[in-house]
Design a protein around this motif. Structure first.
Motif, PDB file in Angstrom:
ATOM      1  N   ILE A 177       0.849  -1.188   0.000  1.00 58.63           N
ATOM      2  CA  ILE A 177       0.000   0.000   0.000  1.00 58.63           C
ATOM      3  C   ILE A 177       0.888   1.243   0.000  1.00 58.63           C
ATOM      4  CG2 ILE A 177      -1.576   1.387   1.412  1.00 58.63           C
ATOM      5  CD1 ILE A 177      -2.944  -0.929   0.032  1.00 58.63           C
ATOM      6  N   PHE A 178       0.574   2.190  -0.876  1.00 60.34           N
ATOM      7  CA  PHE A 178       1.273   3.472  -0.904  1.00 60.34           C
ATOM      8  C   PHE A 178       0.359   4.504  -0.242  1.00 60.34           C
ATOM      9  CE2 PHE A 178       2.799   7.167  -3.742  1.00 60.34           C
ATOM     10  CZ  PHE A 178       3.687   7.592  -2.759  1.00 60.34           C
ATOM     11  N   ALA A 179       0.733   4.919   0.968  1.00 57.27           N
ATOM     12  CA  ALA A 179      -0.025   5.930   1.706  1.00 57.27           C
ATOM     13  C   ALA A 179       0.565   7.300   1.369  1.00 57.27           C
ATOM     14  CB  ALA A 179       0.044   5.649   3.207  1.00 57.27           C
ATOM     15  N   ARG A 180      -0.013   7.947   0.359  1.00 61.28           N
ATOM     16  CA  ARG A 180       0.591   9.151  -0.211  1.00 61.28           C
ATOM     17  C   ARG A 180       0.649  10.326   0.764  1.00 61.28           C
ATOM     18  NH1 ARG A 180      -3.127  10.151  -5.208  1.00 61.28           N
ATOM     19  NH2 ARG A 180      -4.659   9.362  -3.707  1.00 61.28           N
ATOM     20  N   GLY A 181      -0.239  10.331   1.753  1.00 57.53           N
ATOM     21  CA  GLY A 181      -0.287  11.468   2.664  1.00 57.53           C
ATOM     22  C   GLY A 181       0.357  11.243   4.003  1.00 57.53           C
ATOM     23  N   ASP A 182       1.167  10.203   4.151  1.00 57.61           N
ATOM     24  CA  ASP A 182       1.643   9.838   5.492  1.00 57.61           C
ATOM     25  C   ASP A 182       3.163   9.729   5.624  1.00 57.61           C
ATOM     26  OD1 ASP A 182      -0.916   9.143   7.181  1.00 57.61           O
ATOM     27  OD2 ASP A 182      -1.264   8.334   5.185  1.00 57.61           O
ATOM     28  N   GLY A 183       3.919  10.357   4.739  1.00 57.56           N
ATOM     29  CA  GLY A 183       5.372  10.341   4.864  1.00 57.56           C
ATOM     30  C   GLY A 183       5.852  11.275   5.975  1.00 57.56           C
ATOM     31  N   GLY A 184       7.112  11.106   6.359  1.00 56.34           N
ATOM     32  CA  GLY A 184       7.712  11.971   7.368  1.00 56.34           C
ATOM     33  C   GLY A 184       7.387  11.605   8.799  1.00 56.34           C
ATOM     34  N   PHE A 185       7.071  10.324   9.059  1.00 56.46           N
ATOM     35  CA  PHE A 185       6.721   9.911  10.423  1.00 56.46           C
ATOM     36  C   PHE A 185       7.924   9.410  11.211  1.00 56.46           C
ATOM     37  CE2 PHE A 185       6.148   6.234   7.684  1.00 56.46           C
ATOM     38  CZ  PHE A 185       6.723   5.194   8.385  1.00 56.46           C
ATOM     39  N   GLY A 186       9.093   9.389  10.572  1.00 57.69           N
ATOM     40  CA  GLY A 186      10.302   8.996  11.286  1.00 57.69           C
ATOM     41  C   GLY A 186      10.635   7.526  11.228  1.00 57.69           C
ATOM     42  N   GLY A 187       9.990   6.788  10.340  1.00 59.72           N
ATOM     43  CA  GLY A 187      10.264   5.360  10.212  1.00 59.72           C
ATOM     44  C   GLY A 187      11.465   5.096   9.329  1.00 59.72           C
TER      45      GLY A 187
END
Length: 284
Positions: A140-150
């Protein structure tokens, strides 16, 4: 709400139990466009209860699950189905009761504004015996959820298609009503039925389910290299590239190297690739 990496990596769903009959099996095949010619003796066994056959891709609808994504905290409107992987351990019966269990197996941060990649697996077992039938893998590509530190990275490397001309191709024209039929197998997302919803999502009209195009490609491989015997398919993996509109023609181009069939599916009318980097493994 940002993704919590520690939490998402512990997410599981189920086990849940599904019972289905030959009706659901025939409806799935009809949803792919099989049986359009009722005198086609090769396709009739997929849509008629006399000697009923099951495409392995039917596993993607009998084990349909939105629970993992609902628990993940991602922006569901911005989610895109990137890849689907399928491994057959034993043929899916045309009717029966199965037990399914899902879990997140990976989560990667592409960076702020670049989205996140989530990997999940679902196991399908025979309820009565506990026998493992099919393992599904989804990216799944969650386009709005980058930058969470993973962690950085992505999913499995895509299968590389041969550079030579394809060996075989099979084309099917989808029906204008294809999505309306296919959605009755489980995925009732209004994106595939409601013109107003589709326009709000940025499409001129409802689109075909990606897994319907995936099933169509599986149908093509079973026709071209399995002599219409779906039990010969051991693996079936593909990457989604471009949405398809009901009524368009899907041409699956295939290369065979030993037991591996590489494939991609092209939308003929627009000359774009809908499914890419496909890999099927078939028995001798």
């Amino acid at each position: 709400m940002a993704i919590d990496y520690e939490k998402i990596m512990k997410l599981e769903s189920g086990p849940w139990t599904v019972s289905y009959t030959d009706r659901e099996t025939m409806l799935y095949a009809l949803g792919l466009g099989m049986g359009l010619d009722p005198l086609n003796a090769d396709e009739l066994p997929f849509v008629y209860e006399n000697g009923l056959k099951v495409l392995p891709s039917q596993a993607t609808v009998v084990a349909w699950d939105n629970e993992l994504l609902a628990k993940s905290g991602v922006n569901f409107i911005m989610v895109v189905h990137g890849e689907e992987r399928l491994t057959v351990h034993a043929p899916l019966p045309y009717e029966g009761t199965i037990e399914c269990k899902g879990k997140v197996t990976g989560c990667f941060d592409k960076g702020e504004g670049k989205g996140a990649i989530i990997l999940a697996d679902t196991e399908i077992r025979d309820k009565a015996t506990g026998q493992l039938l099919v393992t599904l893998g989804m990216t799944i590509f969650a386009r709005g959820d980058g930058g969470f530190g993973g962690p950085a990275g992505g999913g499995p490397a895509p299968h590389v298609l041969p550079e030579r001309d394809f060996d075989k191709s099979v084309a099917y024209r989808t029906l204008e009503s294809q999505a309306l039929i296919y959605r009755l197998s489980g995925d009732r997302n209004p994106l595939h039925a409601d013109p107003n919803f589709a326009q709000m999502a940025g499409f001129p009209r409802p689109i075909l389910h990606g897994l319907c195009t995936y099933g169509n490609a599986c149908r093509a491989v079973v026709e071209a290299y399995c002599d219409f015997d779906p039990t010969k398919v051991v693996e079936f993996n593909a990457r989604f590239s471009t949405p398809v509109f009901p009524g368009e023609t899907l041409e699956t181009q295939m290369w065979r190297d030993g037991n591996v069939v590489s494939f991609r599916t092209r939308v003929v009318e627009r000359d774009v690739v809908a499914i890419n980097n496909g890999k099927a493994v078939i028995k001798d």
